[in-house]
Design an enzyme around this catalytic site. Structure first.
Site, PDB file in Angstrom:
ATOM      1  N   ASP A 148       0.807  -1.221   0.082  1.00 28.44           N
ATOM      2  CA  ASP A 148       0.472  -0.007   0.194  1.00 28.44           C
ATOM      3  C   ASP A 148       0.845   1.600  -0.474  1.00 28.44           C
ATOM      4  O   ASP A 148       2.326   1.085   0.536  1.00 28.44           O
ATOM      5  CB  ASP A 148      -0.670  -0.227   1.367  1.00 28.44           C
ATOM      6  CG  ASP A 148      -1.563   0.955   1.013  1.00 28.44           C
ATOM      7  OD1 ASP A 148      -2.373   1.531   0.205  1.00 28.44           O
ATOM      8  OD2 ASP A 148      -2.003   2.061   2.013  1.00 28.44           O
ATOM      9  N   SER A 149       0.139   2.357  -0.110  1.00 27.86           N
ATOM     10  CA  SER A 149       1.232   3.710  -0.215  1.00 27.86           C
ATOM     11  C   SER A 149       1.308   4.020   1.203  1.00 27.86           C
ATOM     12  O   SER A 149       2.418   4.776   1.624  1.00 27.86           O
ATOM     13  CB  SER A 149       0.426   5.136  -1.121  1.00 27.86           C
ATOM     14  OG  SER A 149      -1.108   4.586   0.285  1.00 27.86           O
TER      15      SER A 149
ATOM     16  N   CYS B 231      -4.163  -2.163  -2.545  1.00 24.76           N
ATOM     17  CA  CYS B 231      -4.640   0.049  -2.448  1.00 24.76           C
ATOM     18  C   CYS B 231      -4.760   0.416  -3.700  1.00 24.76           C
ATOM     19  O   CYS B 231      -5.189  -0.574  -5.057  1.00 24.76           O
ATOM     20  CB  CYS B 231      -2.519   0.504  -2.971  1.00 24.76           C
ATOM     21  SG  CYS B 231      -2.687   1.717  -2.973  1.00 24.76           S
TER      22      CYS B 231
ATOM     23  N   GLU C 152      -2.531   8.964   7.689  1.00 22.16           N
ATOM     24  CA  GLU C 152      -2.165   9.124   8.058  1.00 22.16           C
ATOM     25  C   GLU C 152      -1.109  10.129   8.556  1.00 22.16           C
ATOM     26  O   GLU C 152       0.387   9.713   9.405  1.00 22.16           O
ATOM     27  CB  GLU C 152      -0.827   9.417   6.055  1.00 22.16           C
ATOM     28  CG  GLU C 152      -1.341   8.499   5.348  1.00 22.16           C
ATOM     29  CD  GLU C 152      -0.351   6.999   5.713  1.00 22.16           C
ATOM     30  OE1 GLU C 152       0.615   6.899   5.050  1.00 22.16           O
ATOM     31  OE2 GLU C 152      -0.898   6.402   5.070  1.00 22.16           O
TER      32      GLU C 152
ATOM     33  N   CYS D  46     -10.729   2.720  -0.655  1.00 24.66           N
ATOM     34  CA  CYS D  46      -9.374   2.742  -0.932  1.00 24.66           C
ATOM     35  C   CYS D  46      -9.442   2.152   0.459  1.00 24.66           C
ATOM     36  O   CYS D  46      -9.813   2.696   1.396  1.00 24.66           O
ATOM     37  CB  CYS D  46     -10.074   4.785   0.676  1.00 24.66           C
ATOM     38  SG  CYS D  46      -7.909   5.028   0.793  1.00 24.66           S
TER      39      CYS D  46
ATOM     40  N   HIS E 107      -7.339   2.975   3.187  1.00 25.76           N
ATOM     41  CA  HIS E 107      -6.801   3.810   4.127  1.00 25.76           C
ATOM     42  C   HIS E 107      -8.651   3.807   5.667  1.00 25.76           C
ATOM     43  O   HIS E 107      -8.634   4.465   6.177  1.00 25.76           O
ATOM     44  CB  HIS E 107      -6.673   4.879   4.193  1.00 25.76           C
ATOM     45  CG  HIS E 107      -5.435   4.846   4.016  1.00 25.76           C
ATOM     46  ND1 HIS E 107      -4.636   3.847   2.626  1.00 25.76           N
ATOM     47  CD2 HIS E 107      -4.214   6.087   4.949  1.00 25.76           C
ATOM     48  CE1 HIS E 107      -3.379   3.867   3.104  1.00 25.76           C
ATOM     49  NE2 HIS E 107      -2.863   5.527   3.811  1.00 25.76           N
TER      50      HIS E 107
HETATM   51  N1  DGL Z   1      -5.353   3.169   0.708  1.00 24.70           N
HETATM   52  C1  DGL Z   1      -4.882   3.605  -0.783  1.00 24.70           C
HETATM   53  C2  DGL Z   1      -5.911   3.355  -1.396  1.00 24.70           C
HETATM   54  O1  DGL Z   1      -6.961   2.651  -1.086  1.00 24.70           O
HETATM   55  C3  DGL Z   1      -4.855   5.630  -0.411  1.00 24.70           C
HETATM   56  C4  DGL Z   1      -3.842   5.948  -1.946  1.00 24.70           C
HETATM   57  C5  DGL Z   1      -3.149   7.430  -1.521  1.00 24.70           C
HETATM   58  O2  DGL Z   1      -2.214   6.821  -1.056  1.00 24.70           O
HETATM   59  O3  DGL Z   1      -3.611   7.581  -1.999  1.00 24.70           O
HETATM   60  O4  DGL Z   1      -6.287   4.213  -2.667  1.00 24.70           O
END
Ligand code: DGL
Length: 277
Positions: A11-12, A74, A161, A195, A197
């Site tokens: 993931d990011s 992600c 984050e 997403c 997150h």
């Molecule tokens: N968890 C990522 C997703 O599912 C987040 C992406 C981001 O870093 O903006 O899209």
């Protein structure tokens, strides 16, 4: 480092932990490597080219760590990079390895479970702009999904984050985006948290959903069920995944920051290493 042959989870940043924790519950014997590209988060406001470049780099690193199977936990990376990696890169760099995403399992689940065909999608600006959800829902739902309404939530990933979860500032943006979505279609009965997150914001999200008939679709369970099924259908991949019940965590940012946030989200203490590039 090599944890034998773990399953890679990418993931990011921290969002993929909402997927990993479900993997660990349902597949406790498997080994995992979690890779958070925290140095480059958020991906949701970046271009296709940049998301593809970062994602491919991480996938290669996970392959170098011994992963034969990588899950892009992600949506933004799944929307912007998965297809190119599967079709163009994998045949050249590691034809025997597999990379899977999170969008298709969610689309299939909602197609089977919507009652009135009105589906809402909350996601990053990148996922919304990619139109991946509307395209896949139209393609795969057999006409069951009739109206798809998307809402971009640019502030939600930075809220997670930076660990601003539950603050008045965070709730301001969550309330505003959910209100916009339901103004566009008040009949939404199924709401995809598109997403990884966003499940970390679930308490605030629930507060602002305007009526109780809305099913909120979190991806952790759905993607895990699909992975279990995938491993059954692909014994050649399952065979090479080692099973010592261990997980290692890697971040492209400072490891102590990652450790303290990720431990909070996972509910237990974790150790992380910084990826040396
Ligand atoms: N968890 C990522 C997703 O599912 C987040 C992406 C981001 O870093 O903006 O899209």
């Amino acid at each position: 480092m090599s944890l034998n042959f773990p399953i890679g989870v990418f993931d990011s940043g921290y969002g993929g932990l909402t997927i990993l924790r479900e993997f660990q519950k349902k597949l406790p014997e498997y080994d995992f490597v979690y890779f958070g590209d925290n140095a480059h988060t958020p991906y949701g406001t970046r271009s296709f080219e940049v998301v593809y470049e970062y994602t491919l780099k991480a996938v290669r690193e996970l392959f170098d760590m011994g992963c034969h199977l990588v899950i892009l936990a992600c949506n933004t990376a799944s929307a912007k990079a998965l297809r190119t990696i599967q079709q163009k890169d994998l045949p050249l760099i590691a034809p025997e390895n597999r990379v899977l995403g999170v969008i298709r399992p969610s689309v299939e689940y909602v197609s089977e479970n919507t009652r009135n065909g009105h589906v809402g999608v909350l996601a990053t600006p990148g996922t919304v702009a990619s139109l991946s959800y509307p395209i896949e829902l139209k393609k795969l739902s057999n006409g069951r999904v009739k109206i798809i309404t998307q809402q971009s939530c640019p502030m939600w990933v930075p809220i997670v984050e930076n660990n601003e979860i539950g603050t008045p500032g965070a709730d301001y943006f969550i309330e505003k985006n959910i209100r916009n979505l339901f103004e566009k279609d008040p009949a939404i009965d199924s709401l995809i948290l598109g997403c990884t997150h966003f499940p970390l914001l679930i308490d605030s999200i629930r507060k602002y959903i305007p009526h109780s008939g809305v099913q909120i679709i979190e991806q952790g369970n759905i993607v895990t069920d699909r992975l279990v099924d995938y491993l059954k259908r692909h014994p050649e991949i399952d065979k090479v995944c080692t099973k010592n019940g261990e997980t290692q965590y890697f971040t492209t940012e400072q490891s102590d920051i990652f450790e303290s946030h990720a431990s909070l989200f996972m509910g237990y203490k974790i150790k992380a290493k910084k990826i040396n590039r």
